[in-house]
Write a protein that holds these residues in place. Structure first.
Motif, short mmCIF file in Angstrom:
data_model
loop_
_atom_site.label_atom_id
_atom_site.label_comp_id
_atom_site.label_asym_id
_atom_site.label_seq_id
_atom_site.Cartn_x
_atom_site.Cartn_y
_atom_site.Cartn_z
N ALA A 431 0.91 -1.15 -0.07
CA ALA A 431 -0.04 0.06 -0.03
C ALA A 431 0.89 1.43 -0.26
CB ALA A 431 -0.90 0.04 1.12
N MET A 432 1.97 1.23 0.84
CA MET A 432 2.81 2.57 0.79
C MET A 432 3.53 2.40 -0.44
SD MET A 432 2.53 4.02 3.80
CE MET A 432 3.80 5.10 3.99
N LYS A 433 3.99 1.49 -1.04
CA LYS A 433 4.63 1.73 -2.58
C LYS A 433 3.85 2.00 -3.23
CE LYS A 433 7.53 -1.78 -4.05
NZ LYS A 433 8.12 -3.04 -4.37
N VAL A 434 2.57 1.63 -3.51
CA VAL A 434 1.46 2.21 -4.61
C VAL A 434 1.38 3.48 -4.20
CG1 VAL A 434 -0.73 1.95 -5.51
CG2 VAL A 434 0.61 -0.34 -4.99
N GLY A 435 1.13 3.88 -2.86
CA GLY A 435 0.68 5.20 -2.43
C GLY A 435 1.74 6.32 -2.82
N LYS A 436 2.96 5.75 -2.66
CA LYS A 436 4.20 6.94 -3.09
C LYS A 436 4.04 7.42 -4.64
CE LYS A 436 7.87 7.34 -0.98
NZ LYS A 436 8.20 8.70 -0.45
N ARG A 437 3.47 6.28 -5.47
CA ARG A 437 3.30 6.53 -6.72
C ARG A 437 2.02 7.44 -7.21
NH1 ARG A 437 4.82 1.18 -9.75
NH2 ARG A 437 4.49 2.45 -11.38
N ILE A 438 1.00 7.42 -6.36
CA ILE A 438 -0.21 7.94 -6.70
C ILE A 438 -0.01 9.61 -6.52
CG2 ILE A 438 -2.51 8.01 -6.16
CD1 ILE A 438 -2.51 5.35 -6.48
N GLU A 439 -0.71 10.38 -7.46
CA GLU A 439 -0.22 11.74 -7.66
C GLU A 439 -1.59 12.62 -6.74
OE1 GLU A 439 1.66 11.45 -11.98
OE2 GLU A 439 -0.46 12.16 -11.44
N THR A 440 -1.27 12.61 -5.46
CA THR A 440 -2.29 13.04 -4.66
C THR A 440 -1.98 13.98 -3.45
OG1 THR A 440 -4.29 12.52 -3.29
CG2 THR A 440 -2.60 11.16 -3.10
N GLY A 441 -2.63 14.80 -3.13
CA GLY A 441 -2.33 15.37 -1.60
C GLY A 441 -2.54 14.75 -0.37
N MET A 442 -3.39 13.66 -0.56
CA MET A 442 -4.06 12.93 0.66
C MET A 442 -4.38 11.57 0.41
SD MET A 442 -6.54 15.85 2.31
CE MET A 442 -7.47 16.07 0.84
N LEU A 443 -3.92 10.62 1.21
CA LEU A 443 -4.01 9.21 0.81
C LEU A 443 -4.77 8.51 1.94
CD1 LEU A 443 -3.49 7.05 -1.47
CD2 LEU A 443 -1.28 6.82 -0.32
N GLY A 444 -5.63 7.90 2.01
CA GLY A 444 -6.41 6.94 2.95
C GLY A 444 -5.89 5.51 2.68
N ILE A 445 -5.05 5.02 3.68
CA ILE A 445 -4.64 3.73 3.47
C ILE A 445 -5.57 2.96 4.65
CG2 ILE A 445 -2.82 2.02 4.07
CD1 ILE A 445 -1.02 3.94 2.75
N ASN A 446 -6.25 1.92 4.03
CA ASN A 446 -7.46 1.10 4.85
C ASN A 446 -8.34 2.28 5.65
OD1 ASN A 446 -6.48 -1.41 3.91
ND2 ASN A 446 -4.73 -1.20 5.18
N ARG A 447 -8.39 3.37 5.16
CA ARG A 447 -9.35 4.34 5.93
C ARG A 447 -10.33 4.89 4.78
NH1 ARG A 447 -10.06 6.16 10.83
NH2 ARG A 447 -10.56 8.42 10.05
N GLY A 448 -11.29 5.05 5.18
CA GLY A 448 -12.43 6.04 4.29
C GLY A 448 -12.67 7.43 4.43
N LEU A 449 -11.97 7.84 5.50
CA LEU A 449 -11.99 9.33 6.20
C LEU A 449 -10.67 9.86 6.37
CD1 LEU A 449 -13.93 11.59 6.75
CD2 LEU A 449 -14.05 10.48 8.99
N MET A 450 -10.06 11.02 5.84
CA MET A 450 -8.91 11.53 6.08
C MET A 450 -8.91 12.70 6.68
SD MET A 450 -8.08 11.90 2.06
CE MET A 450 -7.65 10.28 2.07
N SER A 451 -10.15 13.52 6.57
CA SER A 451 -10.39 14.97 7.27
C SER A 451 -9.89 14.93 8.75
CB SER A 451 -11.66 15.59 7.23
OG SER A 451 -12.01 15.48 5.51
N ASP A 452 -9.04 15.87 8.93
CA ASP A 452 -8.92 16.04 10.47
C ASP A 452 -8.33 17.57 10.40
OD1 ASP A 452 -8.44 14.10 13.13
OD2 ASP A 452 -7.48 15.98 13.03
N PRO A 453 -8.67 18.17 11.68
CA PRO A 453 -8.30 19.43 11.71
C PRO A 453 -6.90 19.65 12.02
CG PRO A 453 -10.12 19.51 13.12
CD PRO A 453 -9.74 18.05 12.55
N ALA A 454 -6.07 18.46 12.50
CA ALA A 454 -4.55 18.59 12.76
C ALA A 454 -3.63 18.10 11.54
CB ALA A 454 -4.46 17.65 13.86
#
Ligand code: NAP
Length: 487
Positions: A431-454
């Motif tokens: 997942a991390m290897k694929v994630g490194k190659r995806i052009e994105t500002g945010m990536l959820g790995i085994n999570r459907g929600l990423m928004s967090d004020p922090a």
């Protein structure tokens, strides 16, 4: 502002604000109608700001600027903290207001209020931790001292899909940094912004520090404010199309821009994913706000070995959702924001079906009153269909089958957008290897929600410029000043 009778039964009258909010004064008016997307009926009418109102708002923000900038960080922090507390105390009324004007299900609206209030708490904390820097030059010639100063008056423009959170995600860091602001909420959902301004007043925000304008002439008003040399920041959340127009306008007076724009998030499920976890995540990533989210999963790429089970599971879950007005407590999928939004979804789905896709549930708009589109799953969608290129912004999940990791990466990156992406796999290394190659500002790995004020929220490519939230969010509203010091 006048309210539809139905409204008073749903919201705390204390939150009924009275139109434009400029320099700490409320100015009633009319001209912008707010509709209940569940029925299409009139909900309220609010003031329609003219260009002179925008100029008065800049005057008010300017008059308050020096005082707010000089207010000790601790005091700014405490005001934001009180605003957080007041939002939390009024959470139910605010959630009802959001469900009424935006249409989202109450559970989603409650989630939004909690998330929105957290930006005030987070930036109340960050206000007292504004960083500075001290360095020695490599040559030893002098010392480098870097201070961060408030950037100046900020114009904040927000969309209708998160009427509370998109505003607090900008107001929180701006006020913490020491800036005064003019907020222009979307004309479909102004009531939440006005209600929050009322609470800000109660929290002790001084007159002119936060000003709120609604208008039927967003372009004219914004251009007039950007042309005023006192305005130094534009923070925009909305579509990429409008973002491009605003960047060109801001260029004329070289105004600093933060842009949170559209998305086209891929949701990749590998054969080794935990099926139930992937389905849970898919429902959150797709159906939060009935799909009206910039981070919404827009393209489901599912590996061949798990594809059929995933489609069957997703279809069963989507079919079981209860559709209805957001403010009915049973509702899980509310209406879309406008009839035009329903038409756009219908066009994308119809084109996909004509190109060979098959709907396993849903597939055409509902015909009753209000702007409803049912939860829909499409399989066998051609990878070049328009639904794979455009933001759906609705409860439609197109599923595409893939074979190899390289193919998934190529498909995921085949878009002008780069806001969010999701990967489901039990193999974290993969997942991390694929994630490194995806052009994105945010990536959820085994999570459907990423928004967090922090966390730093934002995109790459044409999804935007800059980040909101996190420890760097405050710096979007500050300018570094370098002092070359020889002592
Ligand atoms: P929109 O049409 O771009 O409108 C957003 C805001 O811009 C509204 O307040 C709108 O005012 C205003 N606006 C429109 N034209 C303008 C102009 N010429 N000058 C100044 N302001 C102007 O977007 P939307 O349909 O409301 O929102 C959906 C879009 O927002 C989607 O693309 C979604 O992905 C994106 N979004 C991005 C994020 C993120 O963080 N990246 C978060 C949420 C949403 P009126 O309402 O008066 O037209």
């Amino acid at each position: 502002m006048t309210f539809h009778a139905k409204f008073s039964g749903y919201a705390d009258p204390a939150l009924h604000a009275a139109g434009l909010y400029i320099g700490g004064k409320w100015q009633s008016g009319s001209g912008i109608t707010v509709l209940d997307p569940s029925t299409g009926n009139l909900l309220a009418e609010v003031a329609d700001a003219a260009i002179e109102d925008a100029q008065r708002a800049v005057d008010a923000a300017d008059a308050a600027a020096a005082g707010w900038r000089a207010t000790p960080a601790r005091q700014r922090s405490e005001i934001l903290r009180r605003w957080y507390q007041l939002m939390t105390q009024h959470a139910e009324e605010l959630a009802t207001l959001i469900a009424l004007e935006n249409g989202k299900a109450l559970a989603d609206a409650r989630g939004e209020v909690a998330y929105a209030a957290e930006f005030f708490r987070w930036y109340a904390e960050e206000a007292t931790r504004i960083p500075g820097e001290f360095r020695h030059t490599p040559s030893g010639s002098h010392n480098i001292l870097v201070d961060h100063e408030p950037i100046g008056i900020a114009v904040l423009i927000t969309p209708w899909n998160f009427p509370a959170a998109m505003a607090t995600r900008k107001i929180g860091p701006a006020l913490a940094a020491g800036c005064t602001v003019i907020l222009k909420p979307a004309s479909e959902t102004p009531l939440t912004a006005y209600a929050m301004a009322r609470l800000g007043e109660e929290a002790g925000v001084p007159p002119g520090v936060v000003n709120v304008l609604t208008t039927s002439n967003p372009g004219g008003i914004t251009n007039a404010m950007l042309a005023d040399p006192r305005v130094r920041k534009l923070s925009f959340t909305g579509s990429t199309g409008v973002g491009r127009v605003l960047l060109a306008e801001a260029a004329k007076s070289v105004v600093s821009c933060s842009m949170e724009l559209g998305g086209n998030a891929p949701f990749i499920v590998f054969d080794d994913a935990h099926l139930e976890a992937a389905l849970d995540g898919a429902m959150i990533a797709k159906m939060r706000n009935a799909g009206e989210a910039c981070t919404a999963a827009n393209r489901f790429y599912v590996q061949a070995g798990i594809h059929d089970a995933f489609v069957a599971g997703l279809t069963a879950r989507m079919k079981s959702l209860k559709i209805g007005p957001g403010y009915d407590s049973e509702t899980q999928c509310g209406p879309m924001i406008t009839q035009n939004a329903v038409r756009k979804i219908d066009r994308l789905v119809s084109e996909a079906l004509a190109a060979g896709a098959r709907a396993t549930t849903g597939g055409k708009p509902l015909t009753e009153n209000g702007y409803f589109y049912p939860p829909t799953v499409l399989e066998n969608v051609p990878v070049n269909a328009s639904i794979a290129r455009e933001e759906i912004f609705g409860p439609v999940a197109p599923v595409y089958k893939f074979e190899s990791d390289d193919e998934a990466i190529r498909l995921a990156n085949n878009t002008e957008y780069g806001l969010a992406a999701y990967i489901y796999s039990r193999d974290l290394k993969r997942a991390m290897k694929v994630g490194k190659r995806i052009e994105t500002g945010m990536l959820g790995i085994n999570r459907g929600l990423m928004s967090d004020p922090a966390a730093p929220f934002g995109g790459v490519k044409q999804s935007g410029l800059g980040r909101e939230g996190g420890v760097t969010g405050i710096l979007e509203f500050m300018e570094p000043k370098y002092f070359a010091v020889d002592y």
